[in-house]
Scaffold this motif. Structure first.
Motif, mmCIF file in Angstrom:
data_model
loop_
_atom_site.group_PDB
_atom_site.id
_atom_site.type_symbol
_atom_site.label_atom_id
_atom_site.label_comp_id
_atom_site.label_asym_id
_atom_site.label_seq_id
_atom_site.Cartn_x
_atom_site.Cartn_y
_atom_site.Cartn_z
ATOM 1 N N ALA A 170 0.832 -1.196 0.000
ATOM 2 C CA ALA A 170 0.000 0.000 0.000
ATOM 3 C C ALA A 170 0.865 1.245 0.000
ATOM 4 C CB ALA A 170 -0.917 0.006 1.231
ATOM 5 N N LEU A 171 1.950 1.171 0.723
ATOM 6 C CA LEU A 171 2.856 2.321 0.800
ATOM 7 C C LEU A 171 3.418 2.642 -0.578
ATOM 8 C CD1 LEU A 171 4.526 4.399 2.374
ATOM 9 C CD2 LEU A 171 6.222 2.616 2.800
ATOM 10 N N SER A 172 3.981 1.614 -1.256
ATOM 11 C CA SER A 172 4.614 1.914 -2.539
ATOM 12 C C SER A 172 3.562 2.339 -3.566
ATOM 13 C CB SER A 172 5.426 0.717 -3.035
ATOM 14 O OG SER A 172 4.610 -0.438 -3.068
ATOM 15 N N TYR A 173 2.395 1.756 -3.482
ATOM 16 C CA TYR A 173 1.326 2.140 -4.404
ATOM 17 C C TYR A 173 0.956 3.609 -4.208
ATOM 18 C CZ TYR A 173 -3.245 2.467 -6.608
ATOM 19 O OH TYR A 173 -4.303 2.873 -7.355
ATOM 20 N N GLN A 174 0.748 3.990 -2.940
ATOM 21 C CA GLN A 174 0.328 5.358 -2.667
ATOM 22 C C GLN A 174 1.430 6.356 -3.004
ATOM 23 O OE1 GLN A 174 -2.512 6.649 -2.100
ATOM 24 N NE2 GLN A 174 -3.585 4.691 -1.954
ATOM 25 N N LEU A 175 2.689 5.962 -2.764
ATOM 26 C CA LEU A 175 3.798 6.863 -3.115
ATOM 27 C C LEU A 175 3.746 7.185 -4.594
ATOM 28 C CD1 LEU A 175 6.838 5.451 -1.076
ATOM 29 C CD2 LEU A 175 5.736 7.677 -0.816
ATOM 30 N N ALA A 176 3.478 6.159 -5.389
ATOM 31 C CA ALA A 176 3.406 6.377 -6.830
ATOM 32 C C ALA A 176 2.202 7.238 -7.183
ATOM 33 C CB ALA A 176 3.337 5.028 -7.540
ATOM 34 N N SER A 177 1.082 6.958 -6.545
ATOM 35 C CA SER A 177 -0.134 7.685 -6.926
ATOM 36 C C SER A 177 -0.095 9.129 -6.441
ATOM 37 C CB SER A 177 -1.378 6.962 -6.397
ATOM 38 O OG SER A 177 -1.429 7.085 -4.992
ATOM 39 N N ILE A 178 0.630 9.388 -5.343
ATOM 40 C CA ILE A 178 0.771 10.778 -4.894
ATOM 41 C C ILE A 178 1.614 11.556 -5.890
ATOM 42 C CG2 ILE A 178 1.896 12.239 -3.128
ATOM 43 C CD1 ILE A 178 0.986 10.128 -1.083
ATOM 44 N N GLY A 179 2.526 10.860 -6.562
ATOM 45 C CA GLY A 179 3.326 11.526 -7.580
ATOM 46 C C GLY A 179 4.756 11.748 -7.169
ATOM 47 N N VAL A 180 5.264 10.939 -6.233
ATOM 48 C CA VAL A 180 6.674 11.044 -5.871
ATOM 49 C C VAL A 180 7.492 10.406 -6.989
ATOM 50 C CG1 VAL A 180 8.428 10.411 -4.179
ATOM 51 C CG2 VAL A 180 6.094 10.912 -3.432
ATOM 52 N N ALA A 181 8.473 11.183 -7.495
ATOM 53 C CA ALA A 181 9.258 10.676 -8.616
ATOM 54 C C ALA A 181 9.936 9.366 -8.236
ATOM 55 C CB ALA A 181 10.312 11.713 -9.014
ATOM 56 N N PHE A 182 9.918 8.415 -9.190
ATOM 57 C CA PHE A 182 10.399 7.066 -8.819
ATOM 58 C C PHE A 182 11.883 7.072 -8.471
ATOM 59 C CE2 PHE A 182 11.482 7.281 -13.244
ATOM 60 C CZ PHE A 182 12.636 6.546 -13.344
ATOM 61 N N ASP A 183 12.666 8.038 -9.036
ATOM 62 C CA ASP A 183 14.096 8.056 -8.712
ATOM 63 C C ASP A 183 14.370 8.622 -7.316
ATOM 64 O OD1 ASP A 183 13.390 10.615 -9.255
ATOM 65 O OD2 ASP A 183 15.176 11.105 -10.449
ATOM 66 N N ARG A 184 13.317 9.045 -6.638
ATOM 67 C CA ARG A 184 13.496 9.547 -5.266
ATOM 68 C C ARG A 184 13.154 8.495 -4.222
ATOM 69 N NH1 ARG A 184 13.429 15.272 -3.765
ATOM 70 N NH2 ARG A 184 14.585 16.178 -5.473
ATOM 71 N N VAL A 185 12.676 7.374 -4.697
ATOM 72 C CA VAL A 185 12.251 6.342 -3.753
ATOM 73 C C VAL A 185 13.190 5.147 -3.877
ATOM 74 C CG1 VAL A 185 10.387 4.817 -3.037
ATOM 75 C CG2 VAL A 185 9.863 7.081 -3.981
ATOM 76 N N ARG A 186 13.603 4.654 -2.709
ATOM 77 C CA ARG A 186 14.482 3.502 -2.675
ATOM 78 C C ARG A 186 13.843 2.529 -1.695
ATOM 79 N NH1 ARG A 186 19.476 2.884 -0.220
ATOM 80 N NH2 ARG A 186 19.246 4.805 0.946
ATOM 81 N N LEU A 187 13.636 1.291 -2.127
ATOM 82 C CA LEU A 187 12.993 0.324 -1.237
ATOM 83 C C LEU A 187 14.037 -0.624 -0.681
ATOM 84 C CD1 LEU A 187 9.737 -0.477 -3.253
ATOM 85 C CD2 LEU A 187 9.915 0.836 -1.142
ATOM 86 N N GLU A 188 14.018 -0.756 0.634
ATOM 87 C CA GLU A 188 14.926 -1.720 1.278
ATOM 88 C C GLU A 188 14.056 -2.616 2.130
ATOM 89 O OE1 GLU A 188 17.960 0.233 3.500
ATOM 90 O OE2 GLU A 188 19.047 0.903 1.710
ATOM 91 N N GLY A 189 13.663 -3.747 1.580
ATOM 92 C CA GLY A 189 12.751 -4.617 2.309
ATOM 93 C C GLY A 189 11.433 -3.892 2.536
ATOM 94 N N ASP A 190 11.035 -3.805 3.788
ATOM 95 C CA ASP A 190 9.765 -3.167 4.120
ATOM 96 C C ASP A 190 9.884 -1.659 4.187
ATOM 97 O OD1 ASP A 190 8.768 -5.625 4.256
ATOM 98 O OD2 ASP A 190 8.373 -5.651 6.418
ATOM 99 N N VAL A 191 11.111 -1.168 4.153
ATOM 100 C CA VAL A 191 11.325 0.250 4.409
ATOM 101 C C VAL A 191 11.485 0.991 3.090
ATOM 102 C CG1 VAL A 191 12.847 1.938 5.496
ATOM 103 C CG2 VAL A 191 12.395 -0.262 6.603
ATOM 104 N N ALA A 192 10.825 2.132 3.006
ATOM 105 C CA ALA A 192 11.027 3.001 1.862
ATOM 106 C C ALA A 192 11.885 4.176 2.290
ATOM 107 C CB ALA A 192 9.679 3.503 1.344
ATOM 108 N N LEU A 193 12.913 4.455 1.502
ATOM 109 C CA LEU A 193 13.756 5.616 1.766
ATOM 110 C C LEU A 193 13.455 6.636 0.677
ATOM 111 C CD1 LEU A 193 16.911 3.583 2.628
ATOM 112 C CD2 LEU A 193 15.821 5.204 4.179
#
Lengths: 368, 343
Positions: free
Chosen positions: B275-298
């Motif tokens: 849900a977190l990664s889905y919402q991050l995308a739908s809010i419009g956070v640029a994908f190059d600003r998001v880094r996923l490490e397991g359950d954690v999003a940076l």
């Protein structure tokens, strides 16, 4: 750092300046001396070393006593002078090790800076280290004190010999301590400064002797002497000495030109400082006096061989050692002054090197 | 490590004007040469010192204020230790002026030493002496009378929790215990200014907490603390001000502002990562600003306002957020921003 009291109550005003004056200055010096002694000296190994030195010196003294007791009656002077020379020898071997890394060893250990950021001055720090090394080395004089007491019981020990020789040895130990501490402030590496201190001690103890020997030959002179002949009269069976008109050239060594080199020798200083005691034939009767008279003879200019005065009973009348001693000059205070000047120079240099904030640093040296 | 700042990709369009920077730094836009030498605390102006051809300190100007803990931060070889040696009255500067508690270490080093406690990075101790002997001796060297020096030593030994080792030779102390003894030694004469070089090195967690409390209390009582450390998260906790040094210079205002504007990573964790990664995308956070490490999003964000806005939107979208915090502290972010600027 405890959980309950995070901070002790601090004075709101700046901490007052520590008391000034000579008393306070000396008390601070005392703190440094105690720190030095606690840090360098007070260990089991140190006491073992003292005992070993005591045993070795004691052994030499006992052997000397046993072998001399057949020849001489009043052995006190001989035993005492031997003991004091041994003390001088031992301390000249130990003191450089004690003092030669006093400043740069602390620099390497990072403890010098810890003292430099306190109220102690550079002069107190360096002088405290000199005193610390001095006191520690005097321990060797202390362990040999029983043998000196013993020599007093044997008889023949002159009070002036004791009263002069011991202070001279104490001062000489102080000189080596000061030179060691001074060099440790001026030279960055502890090993190097210790070695240089040993070399300085060796220069004065052995180097002056070598220098004297070499210089005696180097400064030799050409002299023209009249020949002396001995004529034997067959009829009267008498030999007469005659200085002829024939001359010959010869090269003679000139110790009289270079003898001041010996003045800086610590053993010569010690021997020359103590007035000798002459026996019935005018010859000094202890080690100190014998060394002193040797140096006095070195002051004599070479003399034309002459016909000796012949006394009525046939003995030759030459100059006695006592007479030579009387007409030559003492030198011990010159040597001692040279030593003290060198010690003062070394200490002054070390004080300048320890003074902080430092403007210049030796290459590669660390401050803290 | 910060994501490349792509200017047109703010997480929240229409974010408010940036507020003044958080109060972590000495006012960064103040001109570097405007310090008042008569001020209390530590004042350094135009300081320079070289060793042969090596310019350890080129131009340092800053003011560490009383009542505050100031961090001294910079890469190895930036001149921190040289600076501290000059402040501690051990090394004379080639040029420039220093005042420690109002005193000039070059002209009146003894006044500086009365007011200043110094804890070097490599602590030299008299190895054969016990901690009590060391503290008494140092107290005496600071001019305390014998009795007061003893009382003070007992106080500090209790404070440093060294009672059991108080009479053993200090060579048996561990590194952390040595550090605690070193700090006690710096405090013997009730200084008003503390100079600390890596004080937390080798300390256990309890001792770190204690050190932090001690320094806070020290500053709260009006003392000045200058603390050099590479432990940036530790500094973030403890220091109110920071002085950044690099290649012998205090990093000036503009570079600092730029460094602090570099994007910072925020660590976000939700009970439902998808849900977190889905919402991050739908809010419009640029994908190059998001880094996923397991359950954690940076997530790299430029401003704190953007973070607040993002959190609000995620919560509004029903993402079960359990953790939302900067991945690195202020000081660390600035430091890394500066390091990034050098590359």
């Amino acid at each position: 750092m405890s959980q309950t009291t995070t901070l002790p109550p601090r004075e709101p005003a700046p901490v007052p300046a520590p008391p000034r004056g000579l008393g306070a200055w000396l008390r601070m010096l005392g703190v440094v001396v105690r720190l030095e002694l606690a840090q360098r000296v007070r260990s089991v190994a140190w006491y073992v070393l003292l005992v070993v030195v005591g045993l070795v010196v004691g052994g030499v003294i006992v052997v000397l006593f046993l072998s001399l007791s057949g020849y001489q009656r009043d052995l006190g002077g001989a035993i005492f002078s031997t003991t004091i020379f041994l003390v001088m020898l031992v301390t000249s071997l130990v003191t450089p090790a004690l003092s030669g890394n006093a400043v740069n060893g602390d620099r390497d250990g990072g403890t010098l800076a810890a003292t430099q950021v306190t109220q102690v001055t550079a002069a107190q720090l360096v002088l405290g280290k000199v005193l610390g090394a001095w006191i520690a080395s005097l321990g060797f004089l202390a362990v040999c004190a029983p043998f000196m007491l013993g020599s007093a019981l044997l008889g023949g020990l002159r009070i002036e010999a004791v009263a002069i020789a011991i202070p001279v040895v104490v001062v000489e130990i102080g000189v080596v301590s000061a030179i060691g501490v001074g060099l440790s402030g001026l030279i960055r590496r502890p090993v190097l400064s210790t070695v240089v201190t040993y070399l300085v001690v060796a220069f004065f103890s052995v180097g002056t002797l070598i220098g004297f020997g070499v210089a005696t030959i180097a400064f030799q002179s050409e002299e023209t002497y009249n020949e002396v002949t001995w004529d034997w009269d067959e009829e009267t069976d008498e030999t007469t000495c005659r200085v002829t008109d024939r001359t010959f050239d010869t090269t003679v060594p000139r110790p009289d030109r270079v003898w001041p080199l010996l003045a800086a020798n610590p053993y010569v200083i010690l021997a020359d400082a103590v007035p000798p005691h002459f026996d019935a034939s005018g010859y000094p009767d202890d080690l100190l006096g014998q060394i002193a008279i040797g140096v006095r003879y070195a002051q004599l200019e070479p003399v034309q061989e002459e016909c000796p005065e012949v006394l009525p009973y046939g003995a030759w009348q030459g100059e006695t050692a006592e007479e030579v001693y009387e007409r030559t000059v003492p030198s011990w205070f010159v040597g001692l002054a040279i030593h003290l000047a060198l010690a003062a120079l070394a200490v002054w240099g070390a004080i300048a090197a320890v003074r902080a904030p430092a403007r210049t640093l030796a290459a590669g040296s660390r401050i803290a | 490590m910060s994501a490349p700042a792509s200017p047109g990709a703010p997480a929240s369009p229409g974010a408010p004007e940036p507020l003044p920077a958080s109060p972590v730094f000495v006012d960064p836009v103040r001109p570097a040469d405007a310090v008042d030498l008569s001020a209390d605390g530590i004042v350094v102006e135009g300081l320079r010192r070289s060793f042969g051809g090596v310019h350890a300190v080129r131009a340092m100007t800053f003011h560490a204020k009383p009542g505050r803990v100031t961090g001294l931060i910079g890469p190895n070889g930036a001149g921190k230790t040289t600076l501290l040696l000059m402040l501690a009255s051990l090394l004379a500067p080639d040029a420039g002026a220093i005042r420690v508690a109002g005193a000039d270490p070059v002209r009146d080093p003894r006044a500086v030493r009365r007011a200043m406690g110094w804890m070097p990075d490599v602590l030299g101790t008299w190895r054969t002496l016990s901690p009590r002997q060391i503290l008494v001796t140092v107290g005496r060297l600071h001019g305390l009378p014998e009795r007061r020096a003893r009382e003070r030593a007992d106080e500090l030994i209790a404070q440093a929790r060294l009672e059991e080792l108080a009479t053993r030779p200090s060579r048996v102390l561990s590194r952390g215990q040595q550090q605690r003894l070193g700090l006690a030694r710096a405090l013997v004469h009730h200084p008003r200014v503390l100079l600390l070089d890596e004080p937390a090195a080798g300390l256990d967690p309890t001792s770190r907490v204690e050190l932090r409390e001690l320094l806070r209390g020290f500053a709260a009582a009006g003392g000045t603390v200058l603390i050099s450390s590479h432990d940036l998260s530790e500094l973030d906790e403890i220091a109110q001000d920071a002085v950044f040094v690099d290649r012998g210079e205090v990093v000036g205002g503009e570079r600092l502002v730029l460094a602090r504007q570099a994007a910072r990573e925020w660590r976000v964790r939700a009970l439902d990562p998808r849900a977190l990664s889905y919402q991050l995308a739908s809010i419009g956070v640029a994908f190059d600003r998001v880094r996923l490490e397991g359950d954690v999003a940076l997530i790299a964000l430029d401003r704190e306002e953007h973070a607040a806005d993002l959190l609000q939107r995620l919560v509004a979208a029903g993402v079960p957020i359990v953790h939302f915090a900067p991945a690195v502290g202020d000081i660390e972010r600035t430091y890394l921003g500066l390091a990034g600027g050098r590359r």
